[in-house]
Structure formats: structure tokens, C-alpha cells
Design a protein around this motif. Structure first.
Motif, PDB file in Angstrom:
ATOM      1  N   GLN A 126       0.830  -1.194   0.000  1.00  0.00           N
ATOM      2  CA  GLN A 126       0.000   0.000   0.000  1.00  0.00           C
ATOM      3  C   GLN A 126       0.864   1.242   0.000  1.00  0.00           C
ATOM      4  OE1 GLN A 126      -2.273  -0.837   3.695  1.00  0.00           O
ATOM      5  NE2 GLN A 126      -4.061  -0.499   2.388  1.00  0.00           N
ATOM      6  N   VAL A 127       0.253   2.342  -0.462  1.00  0.00           N
ATOM      7  CA  VAL A 127       0.861   3.660  -0.326  1.00  0.00           C
ATOM      8  C   VAL A 127      -0.130   4.510   0.467  1.00  0.00           C
ATOM      9  CG1 VAL A 127       1.736   5.709  -1.500  1.00  0.00           C
ATOM     10  CG2 VAL A 127       2.093   3.450  -2.514  1.00  0.00           C
ATOM     11  N   HIS A 128       0.343   5.086   1.562  1.00  0.00           N
ATOM     12  CA  HIS A 128      -0.463   5.954   2.412  1.00  0.00           C
ATOM     13  C   HIS A 128       0.005   7.385   2.182  1.00  0.00           C
ATOM     14  CE1 HIS A 128      -1.669   2.402   4.802  1.00  0.00           C
ATOM     15  NE2 HIS A 128      -0.414   2.012   4.602  1.00  0.00           N
ATOM     16  N   THR A 129      -0.923   8.302   1.992  1.00  0.00           N
ATOM     17  CA  THR A 129      -0.544   9.692   1.760  1.00  0.00           C
ATOM     18  C   THR A 129      -1.267  10.614   2.724  1.00  0.00           C
ATOM     19  OG1 THR A 129      -2.239   9.913   0.062  1.00  0.00           O
ATOM     20  CG2 THR A 129      -0.015   9.426  -0.694  1.00  0.00           C
ATOM     21  N   GLN A 130      -0.620  11.743   3.003  1.00  0.00           N
ATOM     22  CA  GLN A 130      -1.230  12.742   3.863  1.00  0.00           C
ATOM     23  C   GLN A 130      -0.724  14.123   3.470  1.00  0.00           C
ATOM     24  OE1 GLN A 130      -0.875  11.943   8.046  1.00  0.00           O
ATOM     25  NE2 GLN A 130      -2.034  13.756   8.624  1.00  0.00           N
ATOM     26  N   ARG A 131      -1.652  15.077   3.465  1.00  0.00           N
ATOM     27  CA  ARG A 131      -1.298  16.479   3.225  1.00  0.00           C
ATOM     28  C   ARG A 131      -1.169  17.163   4.583  1.00  0.00           C
ATOM     29  NH1 ARG A 131      -4.006  21.105  -0.607  1.00  0.00           N
ATOM     30  NH2 ARG A 131      -3.238  22.858   0.607  1.00  0.00           N
ATOM     31  N   PHE A 132      -0.117  17.932   4.721  1.00  0.00           N
ATOM     32  CA  PHE A 132       0.123  18.706   5.929  1.00  0.00           C
ATOM     33  C   PHE A 132       0.130  20.188   5.578  1.00  0.00           C
ATOM     34  CE2 PHE A 132       2.027  14.595   6.670  1.00  0.00           C
ATOM     35  CZ  PHE A 132       1.773  14.325   8.006  1.00  0.00           C
ATOM     36  N   GLN A 133      -0.206  21.004   6.547  1.00  0.00           N
ATOM     37  CA  GLN A 133      -0.064  22.453   6.421  1.00  0.00           C
ATOM     38  C   GLN A 133       0.781  22.910   7.602  1.00  0.00           C
ATOM     39  OE1 GLN A 133      -1.278  24.241   3.655  1.00  0.00           O
ATOM     40  NE2 GLN A 133       0.244  25.629   4.515  1.00  0.00           N
ATOM     41  N   PHE A 134       2.078  23.029   7.365  1.00  0.00           N
ATOM     42  CA  PHE A 134       3.004  23.388   8.427  1.00  0.00           C
ATOM     43  C   PHE A 134       3.144  24.903   8.522  1.00  0.00           C
ATOM     44  CE2 PHE A 134       4.847  19.090   7.302  1.00  0.00           C
ATOM     45  CZ  PHE A 134       4.366  18.461   8.429  1.00  0.00           C
ATOM     46  N   ALA A 135       3.426  25.379   9.720  1.00  0.00           N
ATOM     47  CA  ALA A 135       3.607  26.809   9.964  1.00  0.00           C
ATOM     48  C   ALA A 135       5.081  27.114  10.165  1.00  0.00           C
ATOM     49  CB  ALA A 135       2.815  27.229  11.205  1.00  0.00           C
ATOM     50  N   GLY A 136       5.415  28.374   9.995  1.00  0.00           N
ATOM     51  CA  GLY A 136       6.779  28.809  10.264  1.00  0.00           C
ATOM     52  C   GLY A 136       7.542  29.143   9.007  1.00  0.00           C
TER      53      GLY A 136
END
Length: 166
Positions: A127-137
Motif C-alpha cells: 500500500q501507499v499511504h498519503t497525507q497532506r500537511f499544512q506546516f507553519a513557520g
């Protein structure tokens, strides 16, 4: 305190217990995942390869990312990081792979993909697991948070958990 070194050590312990190896395909982190991993003495027993594919052309050449994806969805997308992870997994022969593409800033953001947008993908051959992040800084903070998230997901994957939960 630096959290990346203890995370990389935990990853190494988990991989050694499984007699498994890992590879990393990196864009916005510029080799930061590989650098964190190779801080650990003996990491050559569980780190297979790192691909720093900053340009779209190198994502295609080194990892087999279909060139048409860049025009249709952009480099910072689920589809591209999934293709990067699959390509790194297949080309390296490692059991686990992580891929990252994002906009570290300070420029390059858009309303749809602002600075700090990062996609990560983890692959285990099944499987391939993906996630979008919105990082600050700032740029350094976005890159550091990306490396941390990559390592945490790899640890989860290596111990048989879903990298997106925890």
C-alpha cells in the motif's frame, strides 16, 4: 532538544527488528530525511538509498514519476508523492519508502497550495499511504516538521501500524 535524532534511532531499532531497509525520495526537504537517518551509527544496516529529486525532470528520471502529472496536478500533490514513493521503493529494493514534496517558502505558494503545504507518502510494497500537511513557520521550520512527520510515519509503518494514525 532535537527530536529528529531520537526518532531516527527509533526507526532504526524498528527496522533492525524486522530486518528491513528504508529509502527516501525527497524534494522540499533536500535530503533532510536521509541526513537525519544517517546521523545514527550503524544506519547502513537499514538505510538503503536517498533520492533528492528537487526538479520535476529528476522526479521523472530517477523515480519514474509520469511527466504529465506535473502539468495536471503539480509537483506538490498526492499523485506525485505516491509515484515518488513507488519509484523509490521499486528502484531501491528497500522494504519501506517515504516520499515528500512541498512548498517550504518563502516563495512559491498559491491560494490552493500556500507556503507550508507538504504532501508525504509512505509505501511498504502493498500500500501507499498519503497525507497532506499544512506546516507553519519559516522555511527551516517547514522542512524540519516535514522530516519529523516522515520519520514518525516510517516508524508506524515499520511496526505494522498505519502511518497516518497514532
Amino acid at each position: 532538544m532535537d527530536i529528529l535524532t531520537p526518532l531516527a534511532r527509533r526507526l532504526g531499532d524498528a527496522l533492525l527488528a524486522q530486518q528491513a531497509r528504508v529509502t527516501a525520495a525527497e524534494s522540499c526537504t533536500g535530503g533532510g530525511i536521509a541526513e537525519a537517518i544517517t546521523r545514527i551509527p550503524g544506519s547502513s544496516a537499514w538505510f538503503e538509498a536517498g533520492y533528492v529529486t528537487y526538479s520535476n525532470a529528476q522526479k521523472t528520471a530517477q523515480l519514474g514519476v509520469p511527466a504529465e502529472l506535473f502539468a495536471s496536478v503539480g509537483a506538490v500533490s498526492r499523485e506525485v508523492v505516491e509515484a515518488m514513493a513507488r519509484g523509490a521503493h521499486q528502484r531501491s529494493g528497500a522494504r519501506f519508502a517515504v516520499a515528500v514534496s512541498g512548498i517550504a517558502g518563502p516563495d512559491g505558494g498559491t491560494p490552493d497550495k500556500p507556503v507550508g503545504t507538504v504532501w508525504l507518502a509512505w509505501a511498504d510494497g502493498q500500500q501507499v499511504h498519503t497525507q497532506r500537511f499544512q506546516f507553519a513557520g519559516d522555511r527551516a521550520a517547514v522542512r524540519r516538521q516535514s522530516v519529523e512527520a516522515a520519520l514518525v510515519g516510517l516508524i508506524r509503518l515499520a511496526v505494522g501500524e498505519n502511518p497516518l494514525e497514532g
